[in-house]
Design a protein around this motif. Structure first.
Motif, PDB file in Angstrom:
ATOM      1  N   PHE A   4      43.617  54.152  96.145  1.00 28.41           N
ATOM      2  CA  PHE A   4      42.784  53.520  97.161  1.00 28.41           C
ATOM      3  C   PHE A   4      43.749  52.866  98.122  1.00 28.41           C
ATOM      4  CE2 PHE A   4      42.849  51.073  93.257  1.00 28.41           C
ATOM      5  CZ  PHE A   4      43.264  49.801  93.632  1.00 28.41           C
ATOM      6  N   SER A   5      43.650  53.262  99.387  1.00 27.28           N
ATOM      7  CA  SER A   5      44.668  52.910 100.355  1.00 27.28           C
ATOM      8  C   SER A   5      44.647  51.440 100.703  1.00 27.28           C
ATOM      9  CB  SER A   5      44.487  53.737 101.624  1.00 27.28           C
ATOM     10  OG  SER A   5      43.180  53.540 102.117  1.00 27.28           O
ATOM     11  N   ASN A   6      43.474  50.826 100.692  1.00 28.90           N
ATOM     12  CA  ASN A   6      43.421  49.444 101.128  1.00 28.90           C
ATOM     13  C   ASN A   6      42.524  48.642 100.215  1.00 28.90           C
ATOM     14  OD1 ASN A   6      43.390  47.040 102.417  1.00 28.90           O
ATOM     15  ND2 ASN A   6      42.797  47.846 104.413  1.00 28.90           N
ATOM     16  N   SER A   7      43.139  47.855  99.324  1.00 31.59           N
ATOM     17  CA  SER A   7      42.318  47.110  98.384  1.00 31.59           C
ATOM     18  C   SER A   7      41.625  45.956  99.095  1.00 31.59           C
ATOM     19  CB  SER A   7      43.164  46.589  97.227  1.00 31.59           C
ATOM     20  OG  SER A   7      44.085  45.636  97.677  1.00 31.59           O
ATOM     21  N   HIS A   8      41.984  45.712 100.358  1.00 32.94           N
ATOM     22  CA  HIS A   8      41.319  44.642 101.097  1.00 32.94           C
ATOM     23  C   HIS A   8      39.825  44.936 101.206  1.00 32.94           C
ATOM     24  CE1 HIS A   8      41.214  41.110 103.540  1.00 32.94           C
ATOM     25  NE2 HIS A   8      40.583  41.734 104.512  1.00 32.94           N
ATOM     26  N   ASP A   9      39.494  46.225 101.285  1.00 34.93           N
ATOM     27  CA  ASP A   9      38.085  46.612 101.340  1.00 34.93           C
ATOM     28  C   ASP A   9      37.393  46.308 100.016  1.00 34.93           C
ATOM     29  OD1 ASP A   9      39.067  49.656 103.014  1.00 34.93           O
ATOM     30  OD2 ASP A   9      38.725  47.654 103.808  1.00 34.93           O
ATOM     31  N   ARG A  10      38.172  46.199  98.953  1.00 33.52           N
ATOM     32  CA  ARG A  10      37.605  46.024  97.620  1.00 33.52           C
ATOM     33  C   ARG A  10      37.357  44.554  97.288  1.00 33.52           C
ATOM     34  NH1 ARG A  10      38.299  50.854  94.758  1.00 33.52           N
ATOM     35  NH2 ARG A  10      38.484  49.968  92.676  1.00 33.52           N
ATOM     36  N   LEU A  11      38.216  43.671  97.774  1.00 31.61           N
ATOM     37  CA  LEU A  11      38.077  42.251  97.442  1.00 31.61           C
ATOM     38  C   LEU A  11      37.192  41.549  98.466  1.00 31.61           C
ATOM     39  CD1 LEU A  11      41.729  41.299  96.371  1.00 31.61           C
ATOM     40  CD2 LEU A  11      39.929  42.411  95.047  1.00 31.61           C
ATOM     41  N   THR A  12      36.363  40.643  97.972  1.00 32.06           N
ATOM     42  CA  THR A  12      35.441  39.904  98.829  1.00 32.06           C
ATOM     43  C   THR A  12      35.837  38.438  98.868  1.00 32.06           C
ATOM     44  OG1 THR A  12      33.660  41.400  98.187  1.00 32.06           O
ATOM     45  CG2 THR A  12      32.995  39.312  99.169  1.00 32.06           C
ATOM     46  N   ASP A  13      35.919  37.906 100.069  1.00 36.57           N
ATOM     47  CA  ASP A  13      36.270  36.511 100.280  1.00 36.57           C
ATOM     48  C   ASP A  13      35.188  35.614  99.664  1.00 36.57           C
ATOM     49  OD1 ASP A  13      37.199  34.184 101.247  1.00 36.57           O
ATOM     50  OD2 ASP A  13      36.973  34.647 103.379  1.00 36.57           O
ATOM     51  N   MET A  14      35.624  34.654  98.848  1.00 40.57           N
ATOM     52  CA  MET A  14      34.685  33.717  98.232  1.00 40.57           C
ATOM     53  C   MET A  14      34.589  32.483  99.126  1.00 40.57           C
ATOM     54  SD  MET A  14      34.920  32.601  94.320  1.00 40.57           S
ATOM     55  CE  MET A  14      33.751  31.513  93.579  1.00 40.57           C
ATOM     56  N   LYS A  15      33.446  32.310  99.744  1.00 38.63           N
ATOM     57  CA  LYS A  15      33.334  31.287 100.794  1.00 38.63           C
ATOM     58  C   LYS A  15      33.343  29.868 100.242  1.00 38.63           C
ATOM     59  CE  LYS A  15      32.797  34.194 104.279  1.00 38.63           C
ATOM     60  NZ  LYS A  15      34.069  34.767 104.689  1.00 38.63           N
ATOM     61  N   GLN A  16      32.707  29.659  99.112  1.00 40.76           N
ATOM     62  CA  GLN A  16      32.523  28.290  98.648  1.00 40.76           C
ATOM     63  C   GLN A  16      32.647  28.169  97.144  1.00 40.76           C
ATOM     64  OE1 GLN A  16      28.926  26.840 100.399  1.00 40.76           O
ATOM     65  NE2 GLN A  16      29.666  24.739 100.487  1.00 40.76           N
ATOM     66  N   ALA A  26      40.124  32.128  97.540  1.00 40.65           N
ATOM     67  CA  ALA A  26      39.638  32.932  96.418  1.00 40.65           C
ATOM     68  C   ALA A  26      38.981  34.216  96.895  1.00 40.65           C
ATOM     69  CB  ALA A  26      38.634  32.135  95.591  1.00 40.65           C
ATOM     70  N   ASP A  27      39.251  35.290  96.161  1.00 46.43           N
ATOM     71  CA  ASP A  27      38.593  36.576  96.377  1.00 46.43           C
ATOM     72  C   ASP A  27      37.955  37.014  95.067  1.00 46.43           C
ATOM     73  OD1 ASP A  27      39.276  37.329  99.132  1.00 46.43           O
ATOM     74  OD2 ASP A  27      41.340  37.416  98.414  1.00 46.43           O
ATOM     75  N   THR A  28      36.916  37.837  95.177  1.00 51.25           N
ATOM     76  CA  THR A  28      36.296  38.393  93.972  1.00 51.25           C
ATOM     77  C   THR A  28      36.178  39.904  94.111  1.00 51.25           C
ATOM     78  OG1 THR A  28      34.073  38.111  94.883  1.00 51.25           O
ATOM     79  CG2 THR A  28      34.907  36.337  93.474  1.00 51.25           C
ATOM     80  N   TYR A  29      36.017  40.556  92.965  1.00 48.97           N
ATOM     81  CA  TYR A  29      35.650  41.973  92.952  1.00 48.97           C
ATOM     82  C   TYR A  29      34.611  42.155  91.851  1.00 48.97           C
ATOM     83  CZ  TYR A  29      35.616  46.999  92.818  1.00 48.97           C
ATOM     84  OH  TYR A  29      35.180  48.307  92.864  1.00 48.97           O
ATOM     85  N   ILE A  30      33.415  42.542  92.237  1.00 49.37           N
ATOM     86  CA  ILE A  30      32.342  42.781  91.275  1.00 49.37           C
ATOM     87  C   ILE A  30      31.956  44.256  91.382  1.00 49.37           C
ATOM     88  CG2 ILE A  30      30.088  42.022  90.424  1.00 49.37           C
ATOM     89  CD1 ILE A  30      32.104  39.685  90.705  1.00 49.37           C
ATOM     90  N   PRO A  31      32.309  45.054  90.379  1.00 45.11           N
ATOM     91  CA  PRO A  31      32.022  46.498  90.480  1.00 45.11           C
ATOM     92  C   PRO A  31      30.518  46.770  90.467  1.00 45.11           C
ATOM     93  CG  PRO A  31      32.823  45.959  88.282  1.00 45.11           C
ATOM     94  CD  PRO A  31      32.937  44.705  89.090  1.00 45.11           C
ATOM     95  N   LYS A  32      30.144  47.910  91.026  1.00 43.56           N
ATOM     96  CA  LYS A  32      28.716  48.279  91.121  1.00 43.56           C
ATOM     97  C   LYS A  32      28.062  48.379  89.749  1.00 43.56           C
ATOM     98  CE  LYS A  32      28.830  50.702  95.571  1.00 43.56           C
ATOM     99  NZ  LYS A  32      30.229  50.364  95.946  1.00 43.56           N
ATOM    100  N   ASN A  33      28.873  48.730  88.737  1.00 40.52           N
ATOM    101  CA  ASN A  33      28.298  48.919  87.393  1.00 40.52           C
ATOM    102  C   ASN A  33      28.405  47.660  86.537  1.00 40.52           C
ATOM    103  OD1 ASN A  33      31.081  48.967  87.182  1.00 40.52           O
ATOM    104  ND2 ASN A  33      31.144  50.537  85.584  1.00 40.52           N
ATOM    105  N   PHE A  34      28.621  46.505  87.173  1.00 39.63           N
ATOM    106  CA  PHE A  34      28.793  45.277  86.388  1.00 39.63           C
ATOM    107  C   PHE A  34      27.489  44.913  85.681  1.00 39.63           C
ATOM    108  CE2 PHE A  34      28.958  40.610  85.858  1.00 39.63           C
ATOM    109  CZ  PHE A  34      30.056  40.563  85.007  1.00 39.63           C
ATOM    110  N   PRO A  35      27.533  44.791  84.342  1.00 41.26           N
ATOM    111  CA  PRO A  35      26.302  44.504  83.608  1.00 41.26           C
ATOM    112  C   PRO A  35      26.014  43.003  83.569  1.00 41.26           C
ATOM    113  CG  PRO A  35      28.109  44.812  82.071  1.00 41.26           C
ATOM    114  CD  PRO A  35      28.696  44.954  83.460  1.00 41.26           C
TER     115      PRO A  35
END
Length: 301
Positions: A4-16, A26-35
């Motif tokens: 994956f060329s740019n993991s920046h697309d994968r991580l989401t900025d945690m606002k608060q 802080a950044d998060t990554y929550i996969p689509k299949n997260f139970p």
């Protein structure tokens, strides 16, 4: 190999998150299949790195997709440390209820609430200054974590200022063995069950001497009541793994010293099970610490 060329697309900025006394990002990554009630891994980058570069190199978000793991990436700001190191050696950033550890604690609380994470399956890992800060988090908030993995890091409270930190990194001085475990015990009022500990270090690390890996193991041996030689020694992907099991036969501490490896995180980017990509301090040595750590924690096959 994961691409994956740019993991920046994968991580989401945690606002608060909480009051953020350590002024971290802080950044998060929550996969689509997260139970629902899935696990969380907190990942701490090393000096001169970012959350994004560490994710790309280590392959944690690719593994998260595979196994349904939520990720939290605390990130240092240059205003706190010019080389983006976590300040594990500062007294204001190595105590419970203060500074960077409290910021990370607040982030964890927020992510656990936001994504229905199982609070009994929160883990933490980090490399270099992130490894040393992992030691800080495991000591100051042991009730939060089921396990921790310290890569090229140092034991908790091995240094109380920058000068001491530089000396300890070279493998000199530091707390006596008899004091190592009490530093952890005195960091909180917790009385167990304690997080399991995975320790990884390059055998030829000239930035953080691998004597620190052995000190981390000794720091936790008394706490887990597994003093003395390892329960067993085995070979994994061509590298020696030492394991200490408690009275119930449960693996509570493991240690990998990667022969000729320098300072960094061991990765295996090639092949069917390849994860991450080679880069600065992300070292292709034919073993994926990310995959093996997740396996040690029961998160991956």
């Amino acid at each position: 190999m994961s691409t994956f060329s740019n993991s920046h697309d994968r991580l989401t900025d945690m606002k608060q998150f909480g009051t953020d006394p350590g002024s971290l990002h802080a950044d998060t990554y929550i996969p689509k299949n997260f139970p629902k009630n899935g696990p969380l891994v907190v990942v701490l980058h090393g000096s001169t790195q970012s959350a994004e570069s560490y994710d790309r190199g280590s392959g944690w978000s690719a593994l998260a997709d595979e196994c349904g793991i939520a990720l939290l990436y605390p990130e240092q700001r240059k205003t706190n440390n010019p080389i983006n190191s976590f300040n594990w050696f500062k007294s204001g950033d190595s105590r419970r209820g203060d500074g960077e550890p409290l910021s990370i604690r607040h982030m964890i609380e927020q992510v656990v609430d936001d994504h229905a994470i199982d609070p009994s399956r929160v883990f933490i890992t980090g490399m270099s200054s992130g490894g040393a800060m992992t030691s800080v988090m495991l000591a100051t908030y042991p009730e939060v974590f089921a396990g921790g993995a310290i890569i090229a890091g140092l034991p908790y409270r091995s240094a109380d200022n920058l000068m001491e930190a530089m000396v300890r990194m070279k493998g000199y001085g530091g707390p006596s063995d008899s004091k190592l475990d009490s530093l952890v015990r005195d960091a909180s009022t917790f009385d167990g069950p304690w997080p399991t500990i995975s320790v990884w270090h390059g055998g030829s690390d000239s930035t953080v001497d691998n004597a620190n890996a052995d000190s981390i193991v000794r720091q936790w041996q008394k706490i887990h009541k597994v003093e003395g030689p390892p329960t067993r020694l085995e070979e994994v992907d061509g590298f020696p793994r030492q394991v200490w099991c408690n009275a119930d036969g449960r693996e509570v501490i493991e240690e990998y010293i990667i022969g000729k490896m320098g300072h960094g995180t061991p990765i295996m980017a090639e092949g069917e099970d390849g994860l991450g990509e080679e880069g600065k301090y992300m070292l292709e040595v034919g073993i994926s610490s990310t995959r093996h750590i997740a396996h040690f924690w029961g998160l991956a096959e």
